[in-house]
Design a protein around this motif. Sequence first.
Motif, PDB file in Angstrom:
ATOM      1  N   GLU A   1      -3.460   4.316   4.971  1.00  0.00           N
ATOM      2  CA  GLU A   1      -3.344   3.183   5.898  1.00  0.00           C
ATOM      3  C   GLU A   1      -4.380   3.302   7.001  1.00  0.00           C
TER       4      GLU A   1
ATOM      5  N   ASP B   1      -6.732  -5.388   1.161  1.00  0.00           N
ATOM      6  CA  ASP B   1      -5.757  -6.403   0.748  1.00  0.00           C
ATOM      7  C   ASP B   1      -6.346  -7.363  -0.281  1.00  0.00           C
TER       8      ASP B   1
ATOM      9  N   ASN C   1       0.855  -1.182   0.000  1.00  0.00           N
ATOM     10  CA  ASN C   1       0.000   0.000   0.000  1.00  0.00           C
ATOM     11  C   ASN C   1       0.895   1.237   0.000  1.00  0.00           C
TER      12      ASN C   1
ATOM     13  N   THR D   1       4.043   0.257   5.722  1.00  0.00           N
ATOM     14  CA  THR D   1       2.932  -0.161   4.873  1.00  0.00           C
ATOM     15  C   THR D   1       2.230  -1.343   5.525  1.00  0.00           C
ATOM     16  N   GLY D   2       0.910  -1.417   5.358  1.00  0.00           N
ATOM     17  CA  GLY D   2       0.148  -2.526   5.946  1.00  0.00           C
ATOM     18  C   GLY D   2      -0.359  -2.167   7.331  1.00  0.00           C
TER      19      GLY D   2
ATOM     20  N   SER E   1       0.538  -8.758   2.819  1.00  0.00           N
ATOM     21  CA  SER E   1      -0.705  -9.478   2.523  1.00  0.00           C
ATOM     22  C   SER E   1      -0.521 -10.925   2.126  1.00  0.00           C
TER      23      SER E   1
ATOM     24  N   GLY F   1       3.541  -7.702   6.352  1.00  0.00           N
ATOM     25  CA  GLY F   1       2.664  -6.594   5.973  1.00  0.00           C
ATOM     26  C   GLY F   1       2.476  -6.502   4.466  1.00  0.00           C
TER      27      GLY F   1
END
Length: 399
Positions: A43, A183, A39, A346-347, A137, A135
């Motif tokens: 977030e 996700d 991503n 990210t995540g 996915s 993170g």
Amino acid sequence: MNEIQTRAVAERLSDRFTDLYGAEARSRARLFFAPGRVNLIGEHTDYNGGHVFPCAISLGIWAMVAPSEAAETRLHSMNLDEHASCVVQPGCWVYDPARDWANYPLGVIQTLREHGYLSGALDAVFWGDLPNGAGLSSSAAIEVVTGLACDSLFGFELERIDLALMCQKAENRFIGMNCGIMDQFAVAMGREKCAILLDCETLQHRYVPLELGSCCLVLANANKQHKLSDSAYNERRNSCEEALEDMRTARPVVSLGSLSLGEFEELSPHIVSPVNFRRARHAVTENQRTLQAVELLECGDLNAFGRLMRASHESLRDDYEVTGPELDALAELAWSQSGVVGARMTGAGFGGCTVNIVKGEAVKAFCSEVGAGYKKRTGREASFYVAESGPGAREVPFA
Ligand code: GLA
């Protein structure tokens, strides 16, 4: 991964499949792939009805899958060399913590059965090059690859978005992680060389060419998995819901993602808990940053995009409190490097990866200097990957 490498992966999966389930099952098996995602910004906005901006990457999870006449569904992970088998029956909730990774595909199979799509059993072998718990996915990738395999083998012809929604439902109900749709959506709907601007309230989306000029997307893995991440994640989500309820005492509000900064300023005095106020402030400001960042990228202003990545990380650190010392170290080290345009976690956070936009010629120095600084600050080794944006989940032709 080039064609020769893909072929080698397919052959290894095929050999293991034949060893485990026999040549006859192998002759009916097909091969599927689902990518991970990164991503870029947006977030903890998805479950708040806001926007996200992820792209699918080239790392992911392969599954060789055949329908089976047996009562039991049999699953095997080549990465972990672990086997799980289970009779999945409607109404029988089979989540088992001891089964670990296998709960994800089983949750999808169970969800598809509950919706009346699936009645038979499966034999499957999985292998992936996506780091677990980073993170990126891996959960959505194994869910979507399982869902796509079932869809293709049994011919349900589910729309991709419905497939993503089924997988999200499996994760919410079966795993107990109240994740949003980002996700599974990115994994199922990704497109090569593009990121997806997704409105998580309406699921309206648009593909935005990921034009980074001479820059690369570099992922830095903190190599720290946070064991409590699911419960902390659900806690953050509850805080946002409470904040929204408090603001609704003043007037109807659809979601945090529907609020402008001005509206939030006007309504936020109704939020009772100061912690919930900060959580909600992150959700609202992050949504605005996401919309602005996409506009800037489309105008080719990568530096301004990078500044918003930094602001996103700072808000996740200070207001949302999901970064932790490892991700903060990686982000701060990145910000101090020349040749870095932007960097953020990210995540879900609590460990996992940072995403960095780095000038091509600076990537080598970035990895060695951030890696050394990270080791010094945390005692841990970071790993680095140059990520390519790639297409979403698909069948991989293989004889
Ligand atoms: C996890 C969840 C997503 C999203 C992110 C945070 O990856 O699965 O739905 O909420 O965290 O943005």
